[in-house]
Design an enzyme around this catalytic site. Structure first.
Site, PDB file in Angstrom:
ATOM      1  N   ARG A   1     -34.726  56.088   0.888  1.00 28.84           N
ATOM      2  CA  ARG A   1     -35.314  55.203   1.889  1.00 28.84           C
ATOM      3  C   ARG A   1     -35.708  56.044   3.105  1.00 28.84           C
ATOM      4  O   ARG A   1     -35.278  57.188   3.242  1.00 28.84           O
ATOM      5  CB  ARG A   1     -34.347  54.091   2.292  1.00 28.84           C
ATOM      6  CG  ARG A   1     -33.038  54.558   2.843  1.00 28.84           C
ATOM      7  CD  ARG A   1     -32.203  53.336   3.228  1.00 28.84           C
ATOM      8  NE  ARG A   1     -30.806  53.641   3.407  1.00 28.84           N
ATOM      9  CZ  ARG A   1     -30.304  54.238   4.484  1.00 28.84           C
ATOM     10  NH1 ARG A   1     -31.076  54.605   5.475  1.00 28.84           N
ATOM     11  NH2 ARG A   1     -29.008  54.466   4.575  1.00 28.84           N
TER      12      ARG A   1
ATOM     13  N   LYS B   1     -41.702  44.561   0.029  1.00 24.19           N
ATOM     14  CA  LYS B   1     -41.894  44.674  -1.424  1.00 24.19           C
ATOM     15  C   LYS B   1     -42.723  43.505  -1.958  1.00 24.19           C
ATOM     16  O   LYS B   1     -42.401  42.347  -1.730  1.00 24.19           O
ATOM     17  CB  LYS B   1     -40.522  44.712  -2.102  1.00 24.19           C
ATOM     18  CG  LYS B   1     -40.589  44.906  -3.596  1.00 24.19           C
ATOM     19  CD  LYS B   1     -39.256  45.423  -4.094  1.00 24.19           C
ATOM     20  CE  LYS B   1     -39.133  45.364  -5.592  1.00 24.19           C
ATOM     21  NZ  LYS B   1     -37.923  46.020  -6.084  1.00 24.19           N
TER      22      LYS B   1
ATOM     23  N   ARG C   1     -33.903  45.864 -11.047  1.00 21.56           N
ATOM     24  CA  ARG C   1     -33.249  47.154 -11.248  1.00 21.56           C
ATOM     25  C   ARG C   1     -31.826  47.103 -10.717  1.00 21.56           C
ATOM     26  O   ARG C   1     -31.476  46.271  -9.909  1.00 21.56           O
ATOM     27  CB  ARG C   1     -34.028  48.261 -10.535  1.00 21.56           C
ATOM     28  CG  ARG C   1     -35.366  48.528 -11.180  1.00 21.56           C
ATOM     29  CD  ARG C   1     -36.116  49.602 -10.442  1.00 21.56           C
ATOM     30  NE  ARG C   1     -35.526  50.907 -10.661  1.00 21.56           N
ATOM     31  CZ  ARG C   1     -35.419  51.863  -9.723  1.00 21.56           C
ATOM     32  NH1 ARG C   1     -35.843  51.635  -8.511  1.00 21.56           N
ATOM     33  NH2 ARG C   1     -34.877  53.019 -10.007  1.00 21.56           N
TER      34      ARG C   1
HETATM   35  C1  BTN Z   1     -37.086  45.533  -9.496  1.00 19.52           C
HETATM   36  O1  BTN Z   1     -35.881  45.356  -9.311  1.00 19.52           O
HETATM   37  O2  BTN Z   1     -37.818  45.911  -8.601  1.00 19.52           O
HETATM   38  C2  BTN Z   1     -37.683  45.286 -10.861  1.00 19.52           C
HETATM   39  C3  BTN Z   1     -38.058  43.857 -11.032  1.00 19.52           C
HETATM   40  C4  BTN Z   1     -38.681  43.559 -12.361  1.00 19.52           C
HETATM   41  C5  BTN Z   1     -38.862  42.076 -12.580  1.00 19.52           C
HETATM   42  C6  BTN Z   1     -39.645  41.777 -13.817  1.00 19.52           C
HETATM   43  S1  BTN Z   1     -40.139  40.086 -13.915  1.00 19.52           S
HETATM   44  C7  BTN Z   1     -40.705  40.351 -15.538  1.00 19.52           C
HETATM   45  C8  BTN Z   1     -39.670  41.226 -16.214  1.00 19.52           C
HETATM   46  N1  BTN Z   1     -38.587  40.424 -16.743  1.00 19.52           N
HETATM   47  C9  BTN Z   1     -37.437  40.670 -16.137  1.00 19.52           C
HETATM   48  O3  BTN Z   1     -36.364  40.109 -16.399  1.00 19.52           O
HETATM   49  N2  BTN Z   1     -37.603  41.599 -15.196  1.00 19.52           N
HETATM   50  C10 BTN Z   1     -38.963  42.069 -15.143  1.00 19.52           C
END
Ligand code: BTN
Length: 324
Positions: free
Chosen positions: A321, A188, A123
Site C-alpha cells: 500500500r 476500488k 482474495r
Molecule cells: C478481490 O478480493 O479483489 C477479488 C474479488 C473477486 C470477486 C469475483 S465476483 C466473480 C467471481 N466469483 C467469486 O466468488 N469471486 C469472483
C-alpha cells in the site's frame, strides 16, 4: 416461476396488480405473492401497495444471456460455453463444478455470469459483496499451456483487459493496483480472483473471476475505499450490465489468447501505463520493505527502489500500500 420473469414484467416501472401478473405469468395469485416476497428477500426493490399491486421503485438492470450471446463476436461464441445464472454461491465455484462434472466433455473456454452470488469470494478469504441486479460477477474457465509456472502475470493481464474494456466504454482515469485491483481515483472499482484447478504439470486449468461494481451505491462491511460505475458517473450514465459484460468477455479472452501465445512481456507497457503505485512511497503490508514504486518487470513482478537497491516482489507474496 423465476424471479427474472417477475422482474421483467415489472421493469416498466408501472403498478401491476397481482391478478394481472398471475394471468401474464400463468400462475396463481398466491404464487405471485410468494415470488414477490422471495424477490424482496433477495434485495429487489419491489414495493407492495395494499389492494393495488406491485411495482419496482428503482430500475433493475437484468442480465440476459441471449442478448449477451447475440452481441458477442460470432467466432468467440463458437469457442465458448456461456452460462448466465440468476443466483449462485460463487461463479468461480460454479466453473469448477461444471468442469469437474463434464470431465473431458467441456469446452476449454467457459464463462459464467450471475445476477447475484450468495457466497462471493474475494482474495485472502474475504467475502465479495454480491447483491442481486447491482454489479457484475463473472468468471472465466481457462486452459493455459505450460503448467502453473507459466501463469505468473495472468491476473495483471486480466486487469489490463478490464481497464481497456472500461476505457472503451468511456470511463477515464482507470488505474491498476498491483497485482489484482482495478481502481478509480484511489477507490476500488473491481477485483480479480485467480484460482487454480487441476494438475501442476501439463495444461493449467484456471478460473479467473472478476467482480465489477456497477450500480452499487451502498455496501456495509467493506473494509476499504470502494466505488462503482454509478458512483463515478453520478448515477446518470445509464450503465447496462449486458453491454459491459460483452466488452469484458471479449477483452479478457483476447488478452488471454495473446498471453497464451506470447507470454507476459507484451503487456508490460500497457499495464505500467496505469500503475497506481508508480513513483509512490510504498510499504509492504507484512514486512519491512519500504521504497518507491518503479513498475513491473517483464514477468509481472513488482519493483521497488529501496535504500538497498531494487527489490523484486512476486505476485501473491505480499501486498502493498502507499506509505502514510
Ligand atoms: C478481490 O478480493 O479483489 C477479488 C474479488 C473477486 C470477486 C469475483 S465476483 C466473480 C467471481 N466469483 C467469486 O466468488 N469471486 C469472483
Amino acid at each position: 416461476m423465476k424471479t427474472k420473469a417477475l422482474i421483467n414484467r415489472l421493469s416498466d416501472g408501472a403498478l401491476h396488480s397481482g391478478a394481472s401478473l398471475a394471468t401474464e405469468l400463468g400462475v396463481s395469485r398466491t404464487a405471485v405473492w410468494k415470488q414477490v416476497h422471495r424477490a424482496q428477500e433477495k434485495g429487489y426493490p419491489i414495493e407492495t401497495l395494499r389492494g393495488q399491486g406491485y411495482r419496482l421503485t428503482e430500475e433493475v438492470d437484468l442480465l440476459d444471456a441471449e442478448r449477451i450471446r447475440y452481441r458477442l463476436d460470432k467466432a468467440l461464441v463458437e469457442r465458448l460455453e456461456l452460462v448466465v445464472l440468476e443466483t449462485v454461491d460463487s461463479t468461480n465455484a460454479e466453473i469448477v463444478r461444471r468442469r469437474s462434472r463434464a470431465q473431458d466433455g467441456y469446452r476449454s473456454l467457459m464463462v459464467c455470469l450471475a445476477d447475484a452470488q450468495t457466497a462471493g469470494r474475494g482474495r485472502r478469504g474475504k467475502v465479495w459483496q454480491s447483491p442481486p441486479g447491482e454489479n457484475l460477477y463473472l468468471s472465466f474457465g481457462l486452459t493455459l499451456p505450460g503448467g502453473f509456472s507459466a501463469l505468473d502475470g495472468l491476473s495483471l493481464v486480466v486487469g489490463s483487459a478490464v481497464a481497456e474494456a472500461l476505457e472503451t466504454l468511456g470511463l477515464e482515469d482507470v488505474q491498476l493496483k498491483w497485482p489484482n485491483d482495478i481502481m478509480h481515483k484511489g477507490s476500488k472499482l473491481a477485483g480479480i480472483l485467480i484460482e487454480l484447478q487441476g494438475e501442476l504439470e501439463g495444461a493449467a486449468q484456471v478460473v479467473a473471476g472478476i467482480g465489477l461494481n456497477v450500480h452499487m451505491q451502498h455496501a456495509s462491511g467493506v473494509d476499504q475505499a470502494w466505488t462503482s460505475l454509478a458512483r463515478i458517473a453520478g448515477g446518470g450514465h445509464g450503465w447496462r450490465r449486458n453491454t459491459i459484460a460483452v466488452h469484458l468477455v471479449e477483452a479478457v479472452i483476447a488478452a488471454v489468447d495473446q498471453f497464451s501465445a506470447s507470454g507476459f512481456a507484451d503487456f508490460q507497457t500497457q499495464w505500467q501505463a496505469r500503475d497506481m503505485f508508480f513513483g509512490e512511497e510504498l510499504k509492504a503490508v507484512q514486512g519491512e520493505l519500504q521504497g518507491i514504486g518503479c513498475g513491473i518487470d517483464a514477468t509481472g513482478n513488482y519493483l521497488i527502489q529501496t535504500i538497498n537497491g531494487t527489490e523484486t516482489i512476486r505476485a501473491g507474496e505480499i501486498s502493498m500500500r502507499v506509505a502514510t
